[in-house]
Design a protein around this motif. Structure first.
Motif, PDB file in Angstrom:
ATOM      1  N   TYR A  30       6.623 -12.065   4.356  1.00 56.10           N
ATOM      2  CA  TYR A  30       5.467 -12.158   3.878  1.00 56.10           C
ATOM      3  C   TYR A  30       4.946 -11.224   2.465  1.00 56.10           C
ATOM      4  O   TYR A  30       3.811 -11.109   2.121  1.00 56.10           O
ATOM      5  CB  TYR A  30       4.533 -11.701   5.013  1.00 56.10           C
ATOM      6  N   LEU A  59       4.904  -8.017   2.516  1.00 58.11           N
ATOM      7  CA  LEU A  59       4.552  -6.956   3.147  1.00 58.11           C
ATOM      8  C   LEU A  59       5.403  -5.526   3.266  1.00 58.11           C
ATOM      9  O   LEU A  59       6.480  -5.788   3.446  1.00 58.11           O
ATOM     10  CB  LEU A  59       3.829  -7.345   4.325  1.00 58.11           C
ATOM     11  N   GLN A 119      -3.069  -4.681   6.167  1.00 65.96           N
ATOM     12  CA  GLN A 119      -2.257  -6.105   5.560  1.00 65.96           C
ATOM     13  C   GLN A 119      -2.720  -6.886   6.577  1.00 65.96           C
ATOM     14  O   GLN A 119      -2.987  -6.630   7.939  1.00 65.96           O
ATOM     15  CB  GLN A 119      -0.790  -5.695   6.057  1.00 65.96           C
ATOM     16  N   VAL A 152      -1.895 -10.904   7.849  1.00 65.66           N
ATOM     17  CA  VAL A 152      -0.851 -12.263   7.702  1.00 65.66           C
ATOM     18  C   VAL A 152      -2.006 -13.231   8.503  1.00 65.66           C
ATOM     19  O   VAL A 152      -2.222 -13.235   9.645  1.00 65.66           O
ATOM     20  CB  VAL A 152       0.341 -12.380   8.632  1.00 65.66           C
ATOM     21  N   SER A 191      -7.171 -19.093  -0.075  1.00 67.11           N
ATOM     22  CA  SER A 191      -6.249 -18.303  -0.985  1.00 67.11           C
ATOM     23  C   SER A 191      -6.970 -17.864  -2.307  1.00 67.11           C
ATOM     24  O   SER A 191      -6.626 -16.967  -3.171  1.00 67.11           O
ATOM     25  CB  SER A 191      -5.191 -19.155  -1.582  1.00 67.11           C
ATOM     26  N   HIS A 219      -4.191  -6.241   1.906  1.00 66.40           N
ATOM     27  CA  HIS A 219      -3.130  -6.747   1.208  1.00 66.40           C
ATOM     28  C   HIS A 219      -2.925  -8.223   2.180  1.00 66.40           C
ATOM     29  O   HIS A 219      -2.485  -7.991   3.243  1.00 66.40           O
ATOM     30  CB  HIS A 219      -1.828  -6.262   1.145  1.00 66.40           C
ATOM     31  N   ARG A 220      -3.503  -9.230   1.792  1.00 66.16           N
ATOM     32  CA  ARG A 220      -3.329 -10.422   2.724  1.00 66.16           C
ATOM     33  C   ARG A 220      -2.597 -11.444   2.191  1.00 66.16           C
ATOM     34  O   ARG A 220      -2.595 -11.988   0.988  1.00 66.16           O
ATOM     35  CB  ARG A 220      -4.904 -11.139   2.803  1.00 66.16           C
ATOM     36  N   ARG A 221      -1.675 -12.019   3.223  1.00 64.00           N
ATOM     37  CA  ARG A 221      -0.983 -13.359   3.051  1.00 64.00           C
ATOM     38  C   ARG A 221      -1.526 -14.295   3.633  1.00 64.00           C
ATOM     39  O   ARG A 221      -1.474 -14.457   4.720  1.00 64.00           O
ATOM     40  CB  ARG A 221       0.455 -12.822   3.274  1.00 64.00           C
TER      41      ARG A 221
END
Length: 187
Positions: A63, A65, A101, A103, A115, A124-126
């Motif tokens: 990811y 991260l 973070q 996910v 997105s 911090h986003r995935r």
């Protein structure tokens, strides 16, 4: 004919087909609308010996991260959930706390739109459309926010703290799934 019902409240199709089934299996004791042998919900073999701490570094690499950073895992089922995606996107955009973070498994149909949303500087986003490796998702997540569907069994098998969203979708079975897990002391 073998039938399995994963929810605490049997769906219409399973209630109908049960009359022809040679064996009926259910995930919860006292499944509403269907009686059968309680076997739980089948899980992928990766969850039989799940070790999140062993998988955490691999998950962080997947990811992009920090393996040591606090991580929220979010998903609304394999197709995603628009309302849940919107709420998490708003949280990520307005976040004013320390580093976070996320996910965020959004469903393929929601991936592009989600997105493009700008997150707060400390987030911090995935964003992922669909995740084949749910073992890595759970290894990365310190807390999960998810709909109360069949995924509750994965949450329980991995021992991941979770906030389950019941809602009125799915004929109301998510609320009954969550209540059944609560009655068992698992939520």
């Amino acid at each position: 004919v073998v039938l399995h019902e994963q929810n605490a409240h049997a769906g219409l199709a399973n209630r109908f087909v049960a009359r022809w089934a040679d064996r009926v299996f259910v995930s919860f004791p006292n499944t509403r609308g269907l009686s059968g042998e309680v076997v739980g919900n089948p899980l992928r073999s990766v969850f039989r010996s799940f070790d999140g701490s062993r998988l955490r570094r691999e998950a962080a690499e997947r990811y992009g991260l920090d393996p040591a950073g606090p991580t929220l895992g979010v998903f609304g089922g394999s197709l995603g959930a628009g309302a849940l995606n919107g709420a998490v996107s708003e949280l990520a955009a307005r976040w004013s706390g320390g580093p976070l973070q996320i996910v965020h498994l959004v469903g393929r149909v929601h991936e592009e739109a989600t997105s493009t949303i700008t997150d707060a500087p400390t987030v911090h986003r995935r964003v992922v459309g669909f995740e084949e490796r749910m073992d890595l998702f759970y290894a990365m997540a310190d807390v999960v926010v998810a709909r109360a569907g069949g995924s509750l069994f994965e949450v329980a098998a991995t021992g991941t703290p979770a906030i389950v969203v019941t809602g009125s979708f799915g004929g109301g079975h998510p609320a009954q799934n969550a209540a059944a897990m609560g009655d068992a002391g698992a939520a």
